[in-house]
Design a protein around this motif. Sequence first.
Motif, mmCIF file in Angstrom:
data_model
loop_
_atom_site.group_PDB
_atom_site.id
_atom_site.type_symbol
_atom_site.label_atom_id
_atom_site.label_comp_id
_atom_site.label_asym_id
_atom_site.label_seq_id
_atom_site.Cartn_x
_atom_site.Cartn_y
_atom_site.Cartn_z
ATOM 1 N N VAL A 1 4.442 2.626 2.023
ATOM 2 C CA VAL A 1 5.297 3.660 1.428
ATOM 3 C C VAL A 1 4.590 5.016 1.464
ATOM 4 O O VAL A 1 3.462 5.141 0.965
ATOM 5 C CB VAL A 1 5.642 3.308 -0.045
ATOM 6 C CG1 VAL A 1 6.599 4.355 -0.623
ATOM 7 C CG2 VAL A 1 6.244 1.914 -0.140
ATOM 8 N N LEU A 2 5.264 6.003 2.041
ATOM 9 C CA LEU A 2 4.748 7.373 2.005
ATOM 10 C C LEU A 2 5.484 8.129 0.908
ATOM 11 O O LEU A 2 6.728 8.130 0.851
ATOM 12 C CB LEU A 2 4.994 8.074 3.344
ATOM 13 C CG LEU A 2 4.586 9.559 3.376
ATOM 14 C CD1 LEU A 2 3.070 9.708 3.218
ATOM 15 C CD2 LEU A 2 5.049 10.228 4.668
ATOM 16 N N VAL A 3 4.714 8.765 0.013
ATOM 17 C CA VAL A 3 5.321 9.560 -1.065
ATOM 18 C C VAL A 3 5.030 11.027 -0.772
ATOM 19 O O VAL A 3 3.870 11.467 -0.786
ATOM 20 C CB VAL A 3 4.754 9.131 -2.439
ATOM 21 C CG1 VAL A 3 5.401 9.938 -3.547
ATOM 22 C CG2 VAL A 3 4.981 7.639 -2.655
ATOM 23 N N ASP A 4 6.071 11.777 -0.471
ATOM 24 C CA ASP A 4 5.918 13.176 -0.059
ATOM 25 C C ASP A 4 5.923 14.090 -1.278
ATOM 26 O O ASP A 4 6.972 14.367 -1.860
ATOM 27 C CB ASP A 4 7.054 13.528 0.918
ATOM 28 C CG ASP A 4 7.160 15.030 1.171
ATOM 29 O OD1 ASP A 4 6.280 15.780 0.711
ATOM 30 O OD2 ASP A 4 8.142 15.447 1.826
ATOM 31 N N CYS A 5 4.720 14.550 -1.652
ATOM 32 C CA CYS A 5 4.572 15.521 -2.742
ATOM 33 C C CYS A 5 3.910 16.776 -2.181
ATOM 34 O O CYS A 5 3.057 17.392 -2.831
ATOM 35 C CB CYS A 5 3.717 14.946 -3.857
ATOM 36 S SG CYS A 5 4.472 13.543 -4.670
ATOM 37 N N LEU A 6 4.271 17.127 -0.948
ATOM 38 C CA LEU A 6 3.644 18.289 -0.305
ATOM 39 C C LEU A 6 4.210 19.571 -0.913
ATOM 40 O O LEU A 6 3.478 20.415 -1.418
ATOM 41 C CB LEU A 6 3.914 18.200 1.202
ATOM 42 C CG LEU A 6 3.091 19.068 2.141
ATOM 43 C CD1 LEU A 6 1.593 18.928 1.896
ATOM 44 C CD2 LEU A 6 3.423 18.721 3.605
ATOM 45 N N PHE A 7 5.518 19.744 -0.869
ATOM 46 C CA PHE A 7 6.162 20.907 -1.491
ATOM 47 C C PHE A 7 7.464 20.486 -2.143
ATOM 48 O O PHE A 7 8.150 19.584 -1.664
ATOM 49 C CB PHE A 7 6.479 21.999 -0.452
ATOM 50 C CG PHE A 7 5.246 22.561 0.193
ATOM 51 C CD1 PHE A 7 4.417 23.423 -0.511
ATOM 52 C CD2 PHE A 7 4.906 22.216 1.491
ATOM 53 C CE1 PHE A 7 3.255 23.917 0.076
ATOM 54 C CE2 PHE A 7 3.756 22.711 2.086
ATOM 55 C CZ PHE A 7 2.927 23.560 1.372
ATOM 56 N N GLY A 8 7.808 21.200 -3.195
ATOM 57 C CA GLY A 8 9.098 20.995 -3.858
ATOM 58 C C GLY A 8 9.882 22.290 -3.850
ATOM 59 O O GLY A 8 10.093 22.888 -2.792
ATOM 60 N N THR A 9 10.252 22.744 -5.038
ATOM 61 C CA THR A 9 11.093 23.948 -5.124
ATOM 62 C C THR A 9 10.326 25.225 -4.771
ATOM 63 O O THR A 9 10.942 26.267 -4.612
ATOM 64 C CB THR A 9 11.656 24.100 -6.545
ATOM 65 O OG1 THR A 9 10.566 23.991 -7.471
ATOM 66 C CG2 THR A 9 12.697 23.055 -6.851
ATOM 67 N N GLY A 10 9.008 25.149 -4.672
ATOM 68 C CA GLY A 10 8.223 26.364 -4.422
ATOM 69 C C GLY A 10 8.037 26.692 -2.951
ATOM 70 O O GLY A 10 7.423 27.707 -2.620
ATOM 71 N N LYS B 1 0.819 -1.219 0.000
ATOM 72 C CA LYS B 1 0.000 0.000 0.000
ATOM 73 C C LYS B 1 0.859 1.279 0.000
ATOM 74 O O LYS B 1 1.811 1.408 0.769
ATOM 75 C CB LYS B 1 -0.899 -0.066 1.242
ATOM 76 C CG LYS B 1 -1.503 1.207 1.715
ATOM 77 C CD LYS B 1 -2.834 1.535 1.031
ATOM 78 C CE LYS B 1 -3.132 3.004 1.180
ATOM 79 N NZ LYS B 1 -3.095 3.487 2.547
ATOM 80 N N VAL B 2 0.486 2.229 -0.863
ATOM 81 C CA VAL B 2 1.195 3.510 -0.995
ATOM 82 C C VAL B 2 0.264 4.655 -0.602
ATOM 83 O O VAL B 2 -0.924 4.639 -0.948
ATOM 84 C CB VAL B 2 1.666 3.720 -2.459
ATOM 85 C CG1 VAL B 2 2.267 5.117 -2.647
ATOM 86 C CG2 VAL B 2 2.669 2.640 -2.869
#
Length: 464
Positions: free
Chosen positions: A110-119, A50-51
């Motif tokens: 698996v946790l996929v962190d797409c909260l913040f990137g370069t912004g 599970k992701v």
Amino acid sequence: MDAPNQILTAAQMRAGEERLIADGTSVTELMERAGRGAADWVFRVAAGRKVTVLCGPGNNGGDGYVIARVLAERGVPVEVVAPRAPTTDVAKEARKRWGGEPVVTARGAVLVDCLFGTGLSRPLSGDLHRLLIELSYAHNHWIAVDLPSGIDADSGELLNDVLPVYSLTLALGAWKLAHWMMPAQAIMGDLRLVDIGVEPEEGAAGLSERPTLFVPERDAHKYARGLLAVIGGAMPGAGVLASRAAMHGGAGYVKLYSDHDGLPGVPPDLVVAGDPMPALATDPRIAAVLIGPGLGRSEEARSVLSWVLACDLPTVCDADALVLLEPEMLEDRSAPLVLTPHAGELDAIGNAFASSEPDRLEQVTELAEAIEGVLVAKGPDTIVAAPGRPPVFMPPAPSWLSTAGTGDVLAGLIASQLAVGETSAFQAAQNGCWLHREAALRAGPAFSASGLVAQLPAAYGAFL
Ligand SMILES: NC(=O)C1=CN([C@@H]2O[C@H](COP(=O)(O)OP(=O)(O)OC[C@H]3O[C@@H](n4cnc5c(N)ncnc54)[C@H](O)[C@@H]3O)[C@@H](O)[C@H]2O)[C@H](O)CC1
Ligand SMILES: [K+]
């Protein structure tokens, strides 16, 4: 294909992205490439488990919706946690194409962190920070997409005190400075680059490329391979250690100048001489000089340094020489110069050369211009800078290097490579760092500086 070694600022990354868009690639297409490339990695790590994808409001969140969609299409159980709705058109579109309903919180493998990137422009607010930490506890693998949320892309600073430590960080399109700068570097885990077609950016910093080192010619003799003069000082052990390293760093002949009786740990194959005065000024066979390890900080040491630098030979300055260095000492030089400061010594050079630049990378670049030489800013994120060219980052080396004497070993290796004279001083400095790192990898845990020296021949062999 992306330029795999370039390291960009957030602004350079945006400029690269804008050029691609101007050339006809849509932002949607870029996000699709980024999301698909990242999903391939997540798919392998998840291995059917599970992701959970944590999506933020910007395009990093947009990548997350693409990842969720691609994983679901491939049969991976996936949930999305989206504490903020998407704000950009392309992220809104990505969410629509995903088509699912976000959940408030989730557990999984698996946790996929797409909260913040370069912004990311400020610390994570309390609710977002709490959610990120809670989710990290509820999963066993942690993947950051582009960057871990909560760090500054350009300085590598952590904007929140406590952040998860990731198992894997997937850089999208190009490395950002934070991928290679401390303290952020320490929470990245393994690093992988996802190709989205970004072109090389002029003037961008880079990752040092693994070198191929020099093998002596068939007809080589010791002088042809480079004679290195190591200048001893008040604390003679450091000069001996640097010389022992230099003997395995490529140079054919290492001569330690020291007027101490009974030097500690001198191997029989190290040549020791007394006063360097006449030799340095008159012996044309001397290809390079190392000064600083164990030099001391007395007036006498200052005048030796001043005199050695005035000889205008290719020179490496380390340790005490960096603290004693003054701009006037470099005035009439034209031969290559390499300085190898750690953080404290870098500050001392900054004071001497009136540089108050607070950003480390900027400061190192500025100081390399000021000294008209190569600066090796040592640390867990070593930077090598030289005038008129972009700086390079060395790949991380084992933290066991944080032990007394390893700096003397590095200085000896760089000086040895300088004496070989087969490359620029900029490359010689990088070669020395690569040898140092390789020896550390081979020396295993809890090594001493002597243990590091013992690994140097095998380490050299790894670059042939
Ligand atoms: N550059 C490329 O080639 C590509 C990048 N992609 C991905 O896009 C992000 C960068 O996207 P951007 O929208 O500029 O930034 P973020 O998603 O990181 O977030 C910005 C968003 O959040 C607001 N904000 C900033 N700080 C905070 C905060 N502390 N709390 C709340 N909100 C905050 C800000 O105002 C914006 O609204 C890049 O990393 C890649 O992942 C694309 O995939 C395409 C290719
Ligand atoms: K992220």
